[in-house]
Design a protein around this motif. Structure first.
Motif, PDB file in Angstrom:
ATOM      1  N   LYS A 121       0.838  -1.201   0.000  1.00  0.00           N
ATOM      2  CA  LYS A 121       0.000   0.000   0.000  1.00  0.00           C
ATOM      3  C   LYS A 121       0.874   1.252   0.000  1.00  0.00           C
ATOM      4  N   ALA A 122       1.911   1.240   0.837  1.00  0.00           N
ATOM      5  CA  ALA A 122       2.793   2.404   0.934  1.00  0.00           C
ATOM      6  C   ALA A 122       3.539   2.636  -0.371  1.00  0.00           C
ATOM      7  N   LEU A 123       4.077   1.574  -0.948  1.00  0.00           N
ATOM      8  CA  LEU A 123       4.803   1.707  -2.202  1.00  0.00           C
ATOM      9  C   LEU A 123       3.864   2.109  -3.336  1.00  0.00           C
ATOM     10  N   SER A 124       2.596   1.701  -3.233  1.00  0.00           N
ATOM     11  CA  SER A 124       1.600   2.071  -4.245  1.00  0.00           C
ATOM     12  C   SER A 124       1.370   3.571  -4.274  1.00  0.00           C
ATOM     13  N   VAL A 125       1.383   4.198  -3.098  1.00  0.00           N
ATOM     14  CA  VAL A 125       1.185   5.645  -3.035  1.00  0.00           C
ATOM     15  C   VAL A 125       2.268   6.356  -3.835  1.00  0.00           C
ATOM     16  N   ASP A 126       3.505   5.870  -3.717  1.00  0.00           N
ATOM     17  CA  ASP A 126       4.596   6.465  -4.479  1.00  0.00           C
ATOM     18  C   ASP A 126       4.341   6.324  -5.980  1.00  0.00           C
ATOM     19  N   ASN A 127       3.730   5.213  -6.372  1.00  0.00           N
ATOM     20  CA  ASN A 127       3.443   4.975  -7.778  1.00  0.00           C
ATOM     21  C   ASN A 127       2.373   5.926  -8.314  1.00  0.00           C
ATOM     22  N   LYS A 152       6.983  14.033   2.041  1.00  0.00           N
ATOM     23  CA  LYS A 152       8.103  13.366   2.725  1.00  0.00           C
ATOM     24  C   LYS A 152       7.946  11.842   2.727  1.00  0.00           C
ATOM     25  N   LEU A 153       6.858  11.370   2.106  1.00  0.00           N
ATOM     26  CA  LEU A 153       6.597   9.935   2.131  1.00  0.00           C
ATOM     27  C   LEU A 153       7.704   9.149   1.441  1.00  0.00           C
ATOM     28  N   HIS A 154       8.288   9.708   0.358  1.00  0.00           N
ATOM     29  CA  HIS A 154       9.292   8.944  -0.388  1.00  0.00           C
ATOM     30  C   HIS A 154      10.536   8.687   0.460  1.00  0.00           C
ATOM     31  N   TYR A 155      10.797   9.557   1.446  1.00  0.00           N
ATOM     32  CA  TYR A 155      11.910   9.286   2.361  1.00  0.00           C
ATOM     33  C   TYR A 155      11.596   8.066   3.232  1.00  0.00           C
ATOM     34  N   GLY A 156      10.341   8.009   3.694  1.00  0.00           N
ATOM     35  CA  GLY A 156       9.925   6.852   4.485  1.00  0.00           C
ATOM     36  C   GLY A 156       9.991   5.568   3.683  1.00  0.00           C
ATOM     37  N   LEU A 157       9.565   5.646   2.407  1.00  0.00           N
ATOM     38  CA  LEU A 157       9.608   4.462   1.551  1.00  0.00           C
ATOM     39  C   LEU A 157      11.050   4.025   1.298  1.00  0.00           C
ATOM     40  N   ALA A 158      11.957   4.993   1.179  1.00  0.00           N
ATOM     41  CA  ALA A 158      13.376   4.668   0.995  1.00  0.00           C
ATOM     42  C   ALA A 158      13.910   3.906   2.207  1.00  0.00           C
ATOM     43  N   VAL A 159      13.513   4.359   3.410  1.00  0.00           N
ATOM     44  CA  VAL A 159      13.946   3.681   4.634  1.00  0.00           C
ATOM     45  C   VAL A 159      13.347   2.279   4.717  1.00  0.00           C
ATOM     46  N   ILE A 160      12.067   2.164   4.325  1.00  0.00           N
ATOM     47  CA  ILE A 160      11.398   0.859   4.354  1.00  0.00           C
ATOM     48  C   ILE A 160      12.086  -0.125   3.409  1.00  0.00           C
ATOM     49  N   LEU A 161      12.385   0.324   2.179  1.00  0.00           N
ATOM     50  CA  LEU A 161      13.071  -0.551   1.221  1.00  0.00           C
ATOM     51  C   LEU A 161      14.438  -0.991   1.760  1.00  0.00           C
ATOM     52  N   SER A 162      15.165  -0.059   2.361  1.00  0.00           N
ATOM     53  CA  SER A 162      16.483  -0.382   2.918  1.00  0.00           C
ATOM     54  C   SER A 162      16.349  -1.364   4.083  1.00  0.00           C
ATOM     55  N   PHE A 163      15.353  -1.141   4.951  1.00  0.00           N
ATOM     56  CA  PHE A 163      15.117  -2.043   6.083  1.00  0.00           C
ATOM     57  C   PHE A 163      14.815  -3.457   5.597  1.00  0.00           C
ATOM     58  N   ILE A 219       7.534   3.825  10.551  1.00  0.00           N
ATOM     59  CA  ILE A 219       8.182   4.659   9.530  1.00  0.00           C
ATOM     60  C   ILE A 219       7.143   5.428   8.718  1.00  0.00           C
ATOM     61  N   LEU A 220       6.045   4.758   8.350  1.00  0.00           N
ATOM     62  CA  LEU A 220       4.988   5.414   7.567  1.00  0.00           C
ATOM     63  C   LEU A 220       4.349   6.547   8.357  1.00  0.00           C
ATOM     64  N   ILE A 221       4.063   6.303   9.634  1.00  0.00           N
ATOM     65  CA  ILE A 221       3.439   7.325  10.472  1.00  0.00           C
ATOM     66  C   ILE A 221       4.355   8.543  10.604  1.00  0.00           C
ATOM     67  N   ILE A 222       5.639   8.296  10.839  1.00  0.00           N
ATOM     68  CA  ILE A 222       6.599   9.396  10.986  1.00  0.00           C
ATOM     69  C   ILE A 222       6.706  10.204   9.694  1.00  0.00           C
ATOM     70  N   SER A 223       6.764   9.515   8.545  1.00  0.00           N
ATOM     71  CA  SER A 223       6.906  10.229   7.264  1.00  0.00           C
ATOM     72  C   SER A 223       5.669  11.051   6.942  1.00  0.00           C
ATOM     73  N   VAL A 224       4.476  10.544   7.305  1.00  0.00           N
ATOM     74  CA  VAL A 224       3.244  11.303   7.077  1.00  0.00           C
ATOM     75  C   VAL A 224       3.198  12.526   7.990  1.00  0.00           C
ATOM     76  N   ILE A 225       3.581  12.356   9.249  1.00  0.00           N
ATOM     77  CA  ILE A 225       3.611  13.492  10.193  1.00  0.00           C
ATOM     78  C   ILE A 225       4.565  14.573   9.695  1.00  0.00           C
ATOM     79  N   LEU A 226       5.755  14.159   9.236  1.00  0.00           N
ATOM     80  CA  LEU A 226       6.727  15.119   8.710  1.00  0.00           C
ATOM     81  C   LEU A 226       6.191  15.827   7.461  1.00  0.00           C
ATOM     82  N   SER A 227       5.404  15.096   6.654  1.00  0.00           N
ATOM     83  CA  SER A 227       4.816  15.702   5.457  1.00  0.00           C
ATOM     84  C   SER A 227       3.853  16.827   5.829  1.00  0.00           C
ATOM     85  N   PHE A 228       3.075  16.619   6.905  1.00  0.00           N
ATOM     86  CA  PHE A 228       2.142  17.644   7.343  1.00  0.00           C
ATOM     87  C   PHE A 228       2.864  18.813   8.011  1.00  0.00           C
TER      88      PHE A 228
END
Length: 331
Positions: free
Chosen positions: A79-85, A274-285, A310-319
């Motif tokens: 779902k998270a990676l889909s948002v980036d798409n 800022k979501l793409h930063y979270g997705l980058a961390v998720i992929l690396s993890f 990670i998703l929650i933090i990236s969404v909060i940072l986006s806001f």
């Protein structure tokens, strides 16, 4: 894999849900192409997420907590990676100047293709994984069994995560989608009209069948999803590498909800800058998880907690640090 055999009713239930929902979507609620409102998109998003959660509850009840957390982890990763798409979908529609009332039909047929290709990728991937375990060996005083395919996936995801951290703001906005393999295939196979012809993929001119630009857009979206799957499919293999049932059902539920999510978020994507930063961390993890799996197993509940956090933090940072809104696509 035994739980799949012992509970064929779950597989049957999943198949029935998907077929009924697709038939309702295409034949009842969206029989006529129209602009999808935010209200309609919100309702469908809630429906798909609710169905996914109910299905995961069935998995928990009949199979167990471990498979439940595997489903949840794979679902939310996809779902998270889909948002980036969705960023790419917006650019494709903008590039071809596709009227909003046609977006739903393009995404519907794009998702039908995704159902087929995801099944091929997942079931083939599971077989490859089962065939590529290396003989047990001693490393650092421990007996380990390394899987060649999972190790390659791990390295790829780690590299993809590091690269995507800084590569998100690239030249995609100026990308020529006519050069996409999907577009090239259509132009090679058919003569294509210059303008859209309503919601039709083909028209007849002087008795000859001619494709419309709408078919080109579907082909580009389809190819985009294939590229997207190169990241997302290896990522979920880290969750349940030997269970295609968990991988496929979670993946399909996430993908089927993608279309409604697009209409809900298309004009608000800047709010997730800022979501793409979270997705980058998720992929690396996930890449690290794959690489260390022969030595240390990170459980599915822990993976789910890490991904969710990670998703929650990236969404909060986006806001907290919003980007400027992009220009909307035309009606």
């Amino acid at each position: 894999m035994d739980h799949m055999i012992n509970h064929p009713g779950i597989i049957g239930g999943f198949s029935v849900i998907i077929i009924i929902m697709l038939l309702l979507d295409l034949g009842v609620f969206n029989k006529k192409s129209h602009v999808v409102s935010s209200r309609e998109a919100l309702i469908w998003s809630i429906v798909w997420i609710a169905l996914s959660m109910v299905f995961s509850g069935v998995i928990y009840y009949y199979i167990g907590f471990e498979q439940f957390t595997q489903f949840q982890s794979a679902y939310w990763i996809e779902k998270a990676l889909s948002v980036d798409n969705l960023f790419v979908f917006i650019m494709v529609f903008g590039f071809f100047n596709v009227p909003k009332y046609l977006h739903h039909k393009v995404l519907f047929w794009g998702i039908i293709g995704a159902l087929v290709f995801r099944a091929i990728f997942i079931f083939t991937g599971v077989e490859l994984i089962n065939m590529t375990y290396l003989p047990e060996m001693e490393i650092f005083g421990h007996e380990v069994r390394i899987n060649a395919v999972l190790s390659i996936f791990g390295l790829f995801l780690l590299f993809a995560g590091i690269k995507s951290w800084s590569a998100h703001e690239d030249n995609d906005e100026n990308k020529d989608f006519y050069k996409s393999p999907g577009a090239k295939i259509i132009y090679k196979l058919f003569k294509v009209t210059k303008n859209f012809e309503g919601d039709r993929f083909f028209i007849k001119v002087n008795g000859k069948r001619i494709a419309t630009p709408l078919l080109v857009v579907v082909a580009v979206i389809e190819f985009t999803d294939l590229i997207f799957a190169v990241d997302s499919i290896p990522a979920i293999f880290a969750i349940a590498p030997d269970d295609p049932f968990i991988l496929y059902t979670s993946n399909i539920f996430a993908i089927l909800g993608l279309r409604a999510l697009y209409f809900l978020l298309a004009n608000f994507m800047h709010m997730f800058s800022k979501l793409h930063y979270g997705l980058a961390v998720i992929l690396s993890f996930i890449g690290v998880k794959m690489l260390i799996s022969p030595f240390y197993h990170i459980s599915s509940p822990v993976s789910l907690a890490v991904v969710g956090g990670i998703l929650i933090i990236s969404v909060i940072l986006s806001f907290l640090f919003p980007a400027k809104p992009a220009t909307e696509v035309r009606e």
